[in-house]
Structure formats: structure tokens, C-alpha cells
Design a protein around this motif. Structure first.
Motif, PDB file in Angstrom:
ATOM      1  N   LEU A  49      -2.843  11.007  -8.008  1.00  0.00           N
ATOM      2  CA  LEU A  49      -3.043   9.524  -7.604  1.00  0.00           C
ATOM      3  C   LEU A  49      -1.871   8.502  -7.780  1.00  0.00           C
ATOM      4  CD1 LEU A  49      -7.048   9.217  -7.663  1.00  0.00           C
ATOM      5  CD2 LEU A  49      -5.684   9.415  -5.682  1.00  0.00           C
ATOM      6  N   VAL A  50      -1.471   8.777  -8.995  1.00  0.00           N
ATOM      7  CA  VAL A  50      -0.417   7.861  -9.722  1.00  0.00           C
ATOM      8  C   VAL A  50       0.831   8.205  -9.282  1.00  0.00           C
ATOM      9  CG1 VAL A  50       0.435   7.226 -11.706  1.00  0.00           C
ATOM     10  CG2 VAL A  50      -1.824   7.076 -11.653  1.00  0.00           C
ATOM     11  N   LYS A  53       1.734   7.998  -5.371  1.00  0.00           N
ATOM     12  CA  LYS A  53       1.279   6.379  -5.003  1.00  0.00           C
ATOM     13  C   LYS A  53       0.431   6.286  -3.936  1.00  0.00           C
ATOM     14  CE  LYS A  53       5.741   5.163  -7.045  1.00  0.00           C
ATOM     15  NZ  LYS A  53       6.904   4.739  -7.141  1.00  0.00           N
ATOM     16  N   ILE A  55      -2.683   4.993  -4.111  1.00  0.00           N
ATOM     17  CA  ILE A  55      -3.287   3.769  -4.003  1.00  0.00           C
ATOM     18  C   ILE A  55      -2.212   2.588  -4.565  1.00  0.00           C
ATOM     19  CG2 ILE A  55      -5.088   2.291  -5.123  1.00  0.00           C
ATOM     20  CD1 ILE A  55      -6.576   4.905  -6.091  1.00  0.00           C
ATOM     21  N   SER A  56      -1.840   1.749  -3.518  1.00  0.00           N
ATOM     22  CA  SER A  56      -0.970   0.680  -3.843  1.00  0.00           C
ATOM     23  C   SER A  56      -1.366  -0.420  -4.460  1.00  0.00           C
ATOM     24  CB  SER A  56      -0.325   0.399  -2.501  1.00  0.00           C
ATOM     25  OG  SER A  56      -0.979   0.010  -1.529  1.00  0.00           O
ATOM     26  N   ARG A  58      -2.887  -2.318  -7.366  1.00  0.00           N
ATOM     27  CA  ARG A  58      -3.004  -2.221  -8.759  1.00  0.00           C
ATOM     28  C   ARG A  58      -4.378  -2.427  -9.135  1.00  0.00           C
ATOM     29  NH1 ARG A  58       0.398  -1.808 -12.925  1.00  0.00           N
ATOM     30  NH2 ARG A  58      -0.182  -2.284 -14.935  1.00  0.00           N
ATOM     31  N   THR A  60      -7.199  -1.946  -7.681  1.00  0.00           N
ATOM     32  CA  THR A  60      -8.118  -0.808  -7.386  1.00  0.00           C
ATOM     33  C   THR A  60      -7.757   0.281  -7.977  1.00  0.00           C
ATOM     34  OG1 THR A  60      -7.957  -1.993  -5.223  1.00  0.00           O
ATOM     35  CG2 THR A  60      -8.626   0.642  -5.162  1.00  0.00           C
ATOM     36  N   ALA A  61      -6.380   0.643  -8.425  1.00  0.00           N
ATOM     37  CA  ALA A  61      -6.056   1.835  -8.896  1.00  0.00           C
ATOM     38  C   ALA A  61      -6.438   1.952 -10.354  1.00  0.00           C
ATOM     39  CB  ALA A  61      -4.237   1.909  -9.127  1.00  0.00           C
ATOM     40  N   LEU A  65      -8.999   5.131 -11.680  1.00  0.00           N
ATOM     41  CA  LEU A  65      -8.622   5.600 -12.916  1.00  0.00           C
ATOM     42  C   LEU A  65      -9.340   5.442 -14.088  1.00  0.00           C
ATOM     43  CD1 LEU A  65      -4.471   5.097 -12.882  1.00  0.00           C
ATOM     44  CD2 LEU A  65      -5.971   6.797 -12.109  1.00  0.00           C
TER      45      LEU A  65
END
Length: 144
Positions: A49-50, A53, A55-56, A58, A60-61, A65
Motif C-alpha cells: 500500500l505504501v 501509493k 492511498i493518497s 495521508r 487515511t494511510a 497502517l
């Protein structure tokens, strides 16, 4: 009296010498492999996922995570540390829950205090022009 009888008379029982108690964790190869595979999956998915990219946004990411991290902690506690409500009468699990709650309260309280100290004690940037005007330096007194 033989060695076993004299040993038993000192308060020791056969469970301490390799016998399995009902409160003792039972480890199996399949249990360790299940935990290992879940750990690999729970590491690979956030890595993908990282790196891709996916999830754009931040925040939400960070939340996604963080959720994967919490799930991986639970997998490790269950499969490798054998923490459940049955082992040692549930005291191990209860003490872990207490520790997590205590640390969460300590961190939340620290952040709360630091935020409010910053908001209420620091001068705002709009009050700075009054401080920019340098006051004339006071001359030292000759008598001191």
C-alpha cells in the motif's frame, strides 16, 4: 523410601516435570506456521500500500497502517505469546490489557497537557510587533 517419593514429599508434583497442565499454553507447529504466515501477510499488505501509493490521503494511510499494526500485534500475542483468557487464569491477558490502557491514558494525558500548554502559554504571533520594538538597553548602575 525411593527418590521419587522423597521428591514428592517436598511439595513437588509430576506436572512440573514435563506434564501438561490445563492452564499451560499448548504450542503446535501448525499454530506457529499460521502465526508466521499471518505476520508475513500483515507486513506485505501495508508495504504494498505504501510502495504503490495506493492511498493518497495521508491521514487515511496512517489509519490503515495503524490498523494493520494493531492486528499484527494481536496475532503475535495470540500465536507466539499464547495470550488468551485460559492461560494462568487470565491474569496474563488482564495485566496486558491494564498495561495498554495505562500507557494509552499516559500518552493521551501528556499530549493533552502539551497541546493546552502550547495553546495557552505561548504568545501568539499577532502579539509579536510589540516585542519587535527593541527597548533601549538599561545602563548598569555604578554601585553594583
Amino acid at each position: 523410601m525411593n527418590a521419587h517419593n522423597s521428591h514428592a514429599s517436598h511439595g513437588h508434583d509430576d506436572h512440573a516435570h514435563g506434564g501438561h497442565d490445563a492452564n499451560e499454553p499448548h504450542s503446535t507447529f501448525s499454530g506457529y506456521m499460521t502465526g508466521f504466515l499471518l505476520s508475513i501477510i500483515l507486513t506485505a499488505i501495508p508495504f504494498y500500500l505504501v510502495m504503490a501509493k495506493v492511498i493518497s490521503d495521508r491521514p487515511t494511510a496512517v489509519m490503515v497502517l495503524g490498523a494493520f499494526a494493531v492486528i499484527q500485534i494481536l496475532v503475535h500475542m495470540f500465536y507466539f505469546l499464547h495470550m488468551n483468557g485460559k492461560v494462568e487464569g487470565g491474569w496474563t491477558l488482564l495485566s496486558t490489557i491494564f498495561t495498554v490502557v495505562f500507557v494509552a491514558i499516559a500518552i493521551a494525558g501528556t499530549l493533552w497537557v502539551m497541546f493546552h500548554m502550547n495553546a495557552n502559554m505561548m504568545p501568539s504571533h499577532t502579539d509579536m510587533p510589540a516585542m519587535e520594538q527593541a527597548a533601549p538597553a538599561a545602563e548598569p548602575k555604578a554601585g553594583l
